[in-house]
Design a protein around this motif. Structure first.
Motif, short mmCIF file in Angstrom:
data_model
loop_
_atom_site.label_atom_id
_atom_site.label_comp_id
_atom_site.label_asym_id
_atom_site.label_seq_id
_atom_site.Cartn_x
_atom_site.Cartn_y
_atom_site.Cartn_z
N GLY A 1 5.70 -1.90 -9.79
CA GLY A 1 6.71 -1.80 -9.76
C GLY A 1 6.16 0.13 -9.65
O GLY A 1 5.00 0.31 -8.85
N THR A 2 7.32 1.47 -9.64
CA THR A 2 7.19 2.14 -10.36
C THR A 2 6.61 3.10 -11.22
O THR A 2 8.00 2.66 -11.92
N SER A 3 5.77 4.23 -11.25
CA SER A 3 5.98 4.65 -12.38
C SER A 3 6.30 5.76 -12.45
O SER A 3 5.42 6.61 -11.99
N ILE A 4 7.65 6.75 -13.27
CA ILE A 4 8.19 8.12 -13.11
C ILE A 4 7.51 8.73 -14.08
O ILE A 4 8.66 8.37 -15.17
N LEU A 5 6.88 9.62 -14.36
CA LEU A 5 6.72 10.54 -15.42
C LEU A 5 7.32 11.40 -15.78
O LEU A 5 7.77 12.20 -14.63
N PRO B 1 0.52 -1.06 0.02
CA PRO B 1 -0.04 -0.10 0.08
C PRO B 1 0.99 1.72 -0.26
O PRO B 1 0.36 2.07 -0.73
N ASP B 2 2.54 0.69 0.32
CA ASP B 2 2.67 2.99 0.31
C ASP B 2 3.88 2.45 -0.59
O ASP B 2 4.35 3.43 -0.67
N LEU B 3 3.99 1.64 -0.77
CA LEU B 3 4.82 2.13 -3.14
C LEU B 3 4.94 2.95 -3.27
O LEU B 3 3.30 3.31 -3.96
N LEU B 4 5.74 3.98 -3.35
CA LEU B 4 5.45 4.67 -4.70
C LEU B 4 4.64 4.04 -5.84
O LEU B 4 5.50 3.47 -6.45
N ALA B 5 3.77 4.18 -6.05
CA ALA B 5 3.15 4.00 -7.86
C ALA B 5 3.26 4.62 -9.01
O ALA B 5 3.84 3.78 -10.37
N LEU B 6 3.44 6.10 -8.82
CA LEU B 6 3.37 7.58 -9.98
C LEU B 6 3.28 8.00 -9.53
O LEU B 6 3.03 8.50 -8.50
N ALA B 7 4.78 8.96 -10.04
CA ALA B 7 4.81 10.06 -9.90
C ALA B 7 5.03 11.20 -11.05
O ALA B 7 5.91 10.40 -12.36
N LEU B 8 4.66 12.17 -11.31
CA LEU B 8 4.67 13.11 -12.35
C LEU B 8 4.68 14.79 -11.38
O LEU B 8 3.70 15.30 -11.19
N GLY B 9 6.94 15.29 -11.21
CA GLY B 9 6.93 16.79 -10.64
C GLY B 9 6.37 16.51 -8.95
O GLY B 9 6.95 14.97 -8.69
N ASP B 10 5.27 16.87 -8.88
CA ASP B 10 4.68 17.08 -7.35
C ASP B 10 3.93 16.53 -6.85
O ASP B 10 3.03 16.16 -5.68
N SER B 11 3.40 15.75 -8.06
CA SER B 11 2.13 14.49 -8.10
C SER B 11 2.64 13.52 -7.80
O SER B 11 3.42 12.68 -8.68
N ARG B 12 2.06 13.12 -6.56
CA ARG B 12 2.51 11.28 -6.52
C ARG B 12 1.63 10.62 -5.69
O ARG B 12 1.22 11.30 -4.65
N TYR B 13 1.80 9.42 -6.09
CA TYR B 13 0.81 8.60 -5.72
C TYR B 13 0.80 7.40 -5.33
O TYR B 13 2.00 6.10 -5.82
N THR B 14 0.90 6.90 -3.98
CA THR B 14 1.19 5.24 -4.05
C THR B 14 0.07 4.64 -3.94
O THR B 14 -1.04 4.80 -4.53
N TYR B 15 0.34 2.63 -4.47
CA TYR B 15 -0.60 2.51 -5.16
C TYR B 15 -2.06 2.10 -3.85
O TYR B 15 -3.02 2.42 -4.47
N ALA B 16 -1.49 3.09 -2.38
CA ALA B 16 -3.34 2.24 -2.01
C ALA B 16 -4.23 4.14 -2.32
O ALA B 16 -4.68 3.86 -2.63
#
Length: 553
Positions: free
Chosen positions: A258-262, A51-66
């Motif tokens: 895993g994690t997507s960094i856009l 739940p706490d793993l970073l799933a998606l990020a772009l700039g200051d926008s960040r979302y964990t899987y939860a």
């Protein structure tokens, strides 16, 4: 005439060669890290597991899987409340953004159909794709909504969800809805229309399912030993409306947990910072991108050791042993390689050169070395227009069969019949499978033009130009360009009684086409024709080259 059994026997022979060639430890069938479940269900699975793993990020926008699981469910509820039903098309007309990825998941959770639209499209191009796909909703932003408004005289009114707007039809309203409880999608129903160009007619919508998407990830991950343990991190600046960007920036990271960094666009300095900050494991870029990194960034002083599988795409500049050597000196332990062979119709990742970089075997083999198919995919080389295989080592047309091959082209039965035969997609590409079993790509039979890596199809530009009221006929051919690789050149015959200049047509093209499609223009009294009524495009090639030396870019 060679029988179908001959193709079967050929495939059996080639499979045995591929099994012997694959790097040790890579199985013949793909592994599915969370089982055969939908793409949104993968996000929910990892939300429970990580739940706490970073799933998606772009700039200051960040979302964990939860957080990603919850927000895409909220957007799904809003879409459902605003009339989106199973099987309905939803156009996502955005550049790289977290909203694009979230809307993608919401559409699939509803069992609706994702229609990614090129954010560089101008009114004529956008109108065609909207009329063809008939979406019930468009997800876009305020800037791009102006292009939609310019299509109002050509396209019926379609509700628009603005990611930066206010009120009921806004992202703010969508993310305030209650989370959607169900998952109405499945692995076998239509889930996406990924538009691709062609040599005849306008772009066609390749029909893909979530099963196609899932197989693409599982087979590519198995073939290249991607991590399933949460350590996979991709850096994606490729446009995610492209199916290759969709794979890298959405599907692979979310299926693997895993994690997507856009990135919204390429920037060498930002890319280095992100690789170091997020411990990126995979990036796909052009050879020019890697050269820029090496020429402008102090890579030796940065910790890029996490980047275990950097991938390059050769569009204008090509991958060479020298480029690989320079990279290895600056980023020790990181082996730069070509990415993969594929096409929109197959979800792009069909054959990979992974594991064949020792002594530059892949780069020194006869161009273009593609390696071996990913697990579960069959590739054959046949006589053009037939299912008859050519002997190993001989050149023919590449055909592909896999669990990710398109079901067909949206509302285009003729094109489906022509290219999809007995489960095999006829690629229109020249190639050969050598005596060892390696695939070599030798160029497209289709009249595709590559402008800075973007695909430009002459028929697309021709049909767009004929929307101009003064254009009677047009023929588009490529010419080589030192800056962009190639450029399209349009030879135009005006309608009788009109007087239009090349400058006027160029200005119109800039207003109605994506920048990379805008051609150099020449106005002729007539096009050179064959006795059967076809344009002699080969006769225009020399004029195209001469035109490119006198017209400014």
């Amino acid at each position: 005439m060679t029988s179908q059994k001959s193709l079967d026997a050929y495939v059996d022979e080639v499979r045995q060669l591929h099994a012997a060639l694959r790097p040790a430890g890579i199985p013949a069938e793909p592994r599915y890290p969370a089982g055969l479940i939908t793409i949104p269900a993968h996000v929910s699975h990892w939300a429970a597991e990580r739940p706490d793993l970073l799933a998606l990020a772009l700039g200051d926008s960040r979302y964990t899987y939860a957080e990603l699981d919850e927000i895409h469910r909220r957007v799904a509820t809003w879409m459902s409340q605003h009339g989106v039903r199973r099987g309905d098309r939803v156009a996502i007309y955005l550049g790289n953004s977290v909203e694009f990825a979230i809307a993608f998941l919401a559409v699939l959770r509803l069992g609706a159909v994702h229609v990614p639209v090129n954010p560089m499209f101008q009114p004529a191009e956008l109108a065609y794709e909207l009329l063809d796909s008939e979406p019930v909703l468009i997800v876009t932003n305020s800037a791009l909504s102006e292009v939609i408004e310019a299509c109002e005289d050509r396209v019926p009114e379609i509700p628009v969800l603005l990611t930066d707007g206010t009120g009921e039809l806004s992202w703010q309203s969508a993310v305030a809805a209650e989370p959607y409880a169900g998952d109405d999608g499945d692995l076998d129903s239509l889930a996406a229309l990924n538009y691709t160009g062609g040599t005849t007619g306008m772009p066609k919508g390749c029909q893909h399912t979530q099963g196609h998407m899932l197989y693409t990830v599982a087979s590519a991950a198995t073939a290249t030993e991607m991590a399933y343990d949460g350590d996979y991190v991709s850096l994606c600046y490729l446009p995610i409306f492209w199916i290759a960007g969709e794979d890298l920036g959405i599907l692979i990271p979310f299926v693997l947990g895993g994690t997507s960094i856009l990135m919204s666009r390429w920037n060498a300095g930002e890319a280095v910072d992100l690789i170091e900050r997020y411990r990126v494991t995979l990036m796909t870029g052009t050879v020019e991108n890697y050269l820029e990194l090496m020429d402008t960034q102090d890579l030796a002083s940065r910790d890029l050791s996490s980047l275990v599988d950097p991938q390059a795409v050769s569009f204008v500049r090509k991958m060479t042993p020298e480029v690989r050597r320079r990279w290895a000196e600056l980023v020790p332990g990181s082996v730069l390689r070509e990415s993969s062979y594929g096409m929109t119709e197959t979800h792009t990742i069909d054959c990979v050169p992974y594991g064949f970089a020792e002594n530059d075997f892949d780069l020194l083999s006869e161009p273009v070395f593609c390696g071996v198919p990913v697990p579960g995919t069959d590739i054959a080389v046949v006589e053009l227009g037939t299912q008859n295989p050519v002997p190993l080592g001989e050149v023919g047309e590449i055909i592909v069969r896999s669990p990710s091959v398109t079901d067909g082209y949206w509302r285009n039965e003729e094109a489906t019949r022509e290219q999809l035969v007995d489960g095999w997609i006829h690629t229109g590409d020249n190639g050969r499978i050598d005596e060892q079993g390696f695939l070599h790509y030798l160029g497209r039979r289709k009249e595709m033009i590559k402008v800075n890596g973007m695909s430009v199809f002459p028929a697309d530009v021709e049909m767009l130009l004929t929307q101009h009221p003064a254009v009677d006929s047009v023929a588009v051919v490529p010419t080589e360009d030192p800056e962009t690789g190639q450029r399209p050149v349009a030879f135009v015959v005006p309608r009788e009684g009109t007087d239009v200049t090349a400058e006027e047509l160029t200005a119109w093209a800039r207003d109605n086409m994506a920048t990379y499609k805008v051609p150099l223009v020449a106005v002729l009294d007539a096009l050179p024709m064959t006795a059967t009524g076809k344009v002699r495009k080969n006769e225009l090639a020399g004029d195209a080259a001469a035109l490119n030396t006198v017209q400014p870019s």
